[in-house]
Design a protein around this motif. Structure first.
Motif, PDB file in Angstrom:
ATOM      1  N   THR A  10     -13.672  83.196  -1.292  1.00 57.58           N
ATOM      2  CA  THR A  10     -13.783  82.193  -0.232  1.00 57.58           C
ATOM      3  C   THR A  10     -13.235  80.856  -0.702  1.00 57.58           C
ATOM      4  N   SER A  11     -12.757  80.047   0.231  1.00 58.65           N
ATOM      5  CA  SER A  11     -12.381  78.667  -0.110  1.00 58.65           C
ATOM      6  C   SER A  11     -13.345  77.673   0.494  1.00 58.65           C
ATOM      7  N   GLU A  12     -13.605  77.832   1.810  1.00 60.89           N
ATOM      8  CA  GLU A  12     -14.481  76.862   2.484  1.00 60.89           C
ATOM      9  C   GLU A  12     -15.838  77.438   2.850  1.00 60.89           C
ATOM     10  N   GLY A  13     -16.119  78.669   2.444  1.00 57.68           N
ATOM     11  CA  GLY A  13     -17.477  79.194   2.598  1.00 57.68           C
ATOM     12  C   GLY A  13     -17.720  80.180   3.739  1.00 57.68           C
ATOM     13  N   GLN A  14     -16.728  80.349   4.645  1.00 60.40           N
ATOM     14  CA  GLN A  14     -17.006  81.229   5.778  1.00 60.40           C
ATOM     15  C   GLN A  14     -17.125  82.694   5.334  1.00 60.40           C
ATOM     16  N   THR A  15     -16.280  83.101   4.399  1.00 56.35           N
ATOM     17  CA  THR A  15     -16.346  84.493   3.919  1.00 56.35           C
ATOM     18  C   THR A  15     -17.633  84.726   3.135  1.00 56.35           C
ATOM     19  N   SER A  58     -10.812  85.571   2.351  1.00 58.95           N
ATOM     20  CA  SER A  58     -10.238  84.816   3.471  1.00 58.95           C
ATOM     21  C   SER A  58      -8.743  84.619   3.258  1.00 58.95           C
ATOM     22  N   ILE A  59      -8.034  84.540   4.362  1.00 52.50           N
ATOM     23  CA  ILE A  59      -6.585  84.339   4.318  1.00 52.50           C
ATOM     24  C   ILE A  59      -6.256  82.853   4.248  1.00 52.50           C
ATOM     25  N   MET A  61      -2.645  80.673   3.679  1.00 54.07           N
ATOM     26  CA  MET A  61      -1.175  80.779   3.562  1.00 54.07           C
ATOM     27  C   MET A  61      -0.733  82.242   3.516  1.00 54.07           C
ATOM     28  N   GLY A  62      -1.356  83.052   4.348  1.00 55.76           N
ATOM     29  CA  GLY A  62      -0.936  84.447   4.480  1.00 55.76           C
ATOM     30  C   GLY A  62      -1.456  85.387   3.402  1.00 55.76           C
ATOM     31  N   SER A  92      -6.132  83.744  12.400  1.00 56.09           N
ATOM     32  CA  SER A  92      -5.314  84.572  13.310  1.00 56.09           C
ATOM     33  C   SER A  92      -6.194  85.549  14.076  1.00 56.09           C
ATOM     34  N   ALA A 127     -13.257  80.353  10.634  1.00 53.39           N
ATOM     35  CA  ALA A 127     -13.719  79.056  11.131  1.00 53.39           C
ATOM     36  C   ALA A 127     -12.684  77.985  10.817  1.00 53.39           C
TER      37      ALA A 127
HETATM   38  C1  FMN Z   1      -5.096  75.589   3.822  1.00 56.38           C
HETATM   39  C2  FMN Z   1      -5.461  76.709   4.768  1.00 56.38           C
HETATM   40  C3  FMN Z   1      -4.534  77.714   5.011  1.00 56.38           C
HETATM   41  C4  FMN Z   1      -4.848  78.759   5.903  1.00 56.38           C
HETATM   42  N1  FMN Z   1      -3.912  79.723   6.128  1.00 56.38           N
HETATM   43  C5  FMN Z   1      -4.180  80.687   7.054  1.00 56.38           C
HETATM   44  C6  FMN Z   1      -3.204  81.682   7.360  1.00 56.38           C
HETATM   45  O1  FMN Z   1      -2.119  81.742   6.782  1.00 56.38           O
HETATM   46  N2  FMN Z   1      -3.510  82.594   8.323  1.00 56.38           N
HETATM   47  C7  FMN Z   1      -4.719  82.581   8.988  1.00 56.38           C
HETATM   48  O2  FMN Z   1      -4.920  83.410   9.856  1.00 56.38           O
HETATM   49  N3  FMN Z   1      -5.676  81.681   8.686  1.00 56.38           N
HETATM   50  C8  FMN Z   1      -5.427  80.729   7.753  1.00 56.38           C
HETATM   51  N4  FMN Z   1      -6.378  79.798   7.449  1.00 56.38           N
HETATM   52  C9  FMN Z   1      -7.695  79.863   8.106  1.00 56.38           C
HETATM   53  C10 FMN Z   1      -8.767  80.490   7.216  1.00 56.38           C
HETATM   54  O3  FMN Z   1      -8.512  81.856   6.988  1.00 56.38           O
HETATM   55  C11 FMN Z   1     -10.126  80.318   7.907  1.00 56.38           C
HETATM   56  O4  FMN Z   1     -10.404  78.944   7.982  1.00 56.38           O
HETATM   57  C12 FMN Z   1     -11.252  81.050   7.204  1.00 56.38           C
HETATM   58  O5  FMN Z   1     -12.445  80.879   7.955  1.00 56.38           O
HETATM   59  C13 FMN Z   1     -11.450  80.548   5.784  1.00 56.38           C
HETATM   60  O6  FMN Z   1     -12.488  81.293   5.178  1.00 56.38           O
HETATM   61  P1  FMN Z   1     -13.240  80.742   3.863  1.00 56.38           P
HETATM   62  O7  FMN Z   1     -14.063  79.567   4.317  1.00 56.38           O
HETATM   63  O8  FMN Z   1     -14.075  81.875   3.432  1.00 56.38           O
HETATM   64  O9  FMN Z   1     -12.172  80.387   2.886  1.00 56.38           O
HETATM   65  C14 FMN Z   1      -6.106  78.771   6.552  1.00 56.38           C
HETATM   66  C15 FMN Z   1      -7.039  77.753   6.277  1.00 56.38           C
HETATM   67  C16 FMN Z   1      -6.728  76.728   5.414  1.00 56.38           C
HETATM   68  C17 FMN Z   1      -7.744  75.641   5.152  1.00 56.38           C
END
Ligand code: FMN
Length: 178
Positions: A10-15, A58-59, A61-62, A92, A127
């Motif tokens: 995870t990066s921002e916590g949603q996963t 979580s995705i 940048m793809g 997406s 999110a």
């Molecule tokens: C810098 C950044 C890049 C992202 N790139 C993508 C992407 O390429 N495709 C997509 O569908 N979502 C993308 N997202 C959305 C994240 O997948 C989404 O916010 C997800 O909830 C993040 O989960 P996390 O909080 O567990 O990291 C991106 C979000 C951020 C902040």
């Protein structure tokens, strides 16, 4: 009763929140669950300690998180020999049909690239956490949201996760374990 690994990136916590919700569901069916962040694995971590694994990331940048990709790459043979599930959290997946197809495509790409063959997969809508982004990321995410018809009010966060489908996925996996 099985010992189940719930591993997330995870990066921002949603996963992390999705994995935690799934862990609760699996635990409620009587299995033991170890909820672990792929970035902070204990030194003595071993896949051999588990009967089954649910893995999600979580995705950004793809791509899936580097820690998830590395672990799956390194352990693919072990993973393919045990019951597994994979889930991918993205923006997406919250979009229209095209967005959802893109999200599914990223799952298939990841599985193709790693050789991972989970028994089931789930594409999860994530999110937009504007409150947690730095200025540049906030600007970029707002532009992407505007282009994709998403929410552009950066004064608050937006959550698109379908918690019922998250719980149903975990319940189905849990009940598939003997
Ligand atoms: C810098 C950044 C890049 C992202 N790139 C993508 C992407 O390429 N495709 C997509 O569908 N979502 C993308 N997202 C959305 C994240 O997948 C989404 O916010 C997800 O909830 C993040 O989960 P996390 O909080 O567990 O990291 C991106 C979000 C951020 C902040």
């Amino acid at each position: 009763m099985a010992s189940v690994l719930m591993l997330y990136g995870t990066s921002e916590g949603q996963t992390a929140a999705v994995a935690e919700r799934m862990a609760g569901v699996v635990e409620a069916t009587g299995h033991d669950v170890a909820l672990l962040n792929a970035k902070h694995l204990p030194a003595d971590f071993s896949l051999a300690d588990y009967d089954a694994a649910m893995i999600g990331g979580s995705i950004h940048m793809g791509s899936q998180p580097e820690a998830i990709r590395r672990l799956v790459d390194e352990a693919v043979e072990t993973l393919n020999a045990m019951p597994t599930a994979f889930f991918s959290v993205s923006l997406s997946a919250a979009g229209d049909e095209e967005g959802q197809a893109d999200a599914e495509g990223l799952i298939h790409d990841f599985l193709d690239e790693t050789g991972f063959e989970p028994d089931r997969t789930l594409s999860v809508a994530g999110a937009l956490k504007y409150s947690e982004y730095g200025l540049l990321t906030k600007f970029m995410m707002k532009r992407i949201a505007r282009k994709e018809g998403g929410d552009t009010d950066t004064s608050r966060d937006w959550e698109y996760t379908d918690w019922d489908s998250v719980e149903a996925f975990a319940a189905a996996f849990a009940s598939s374990l003997a």
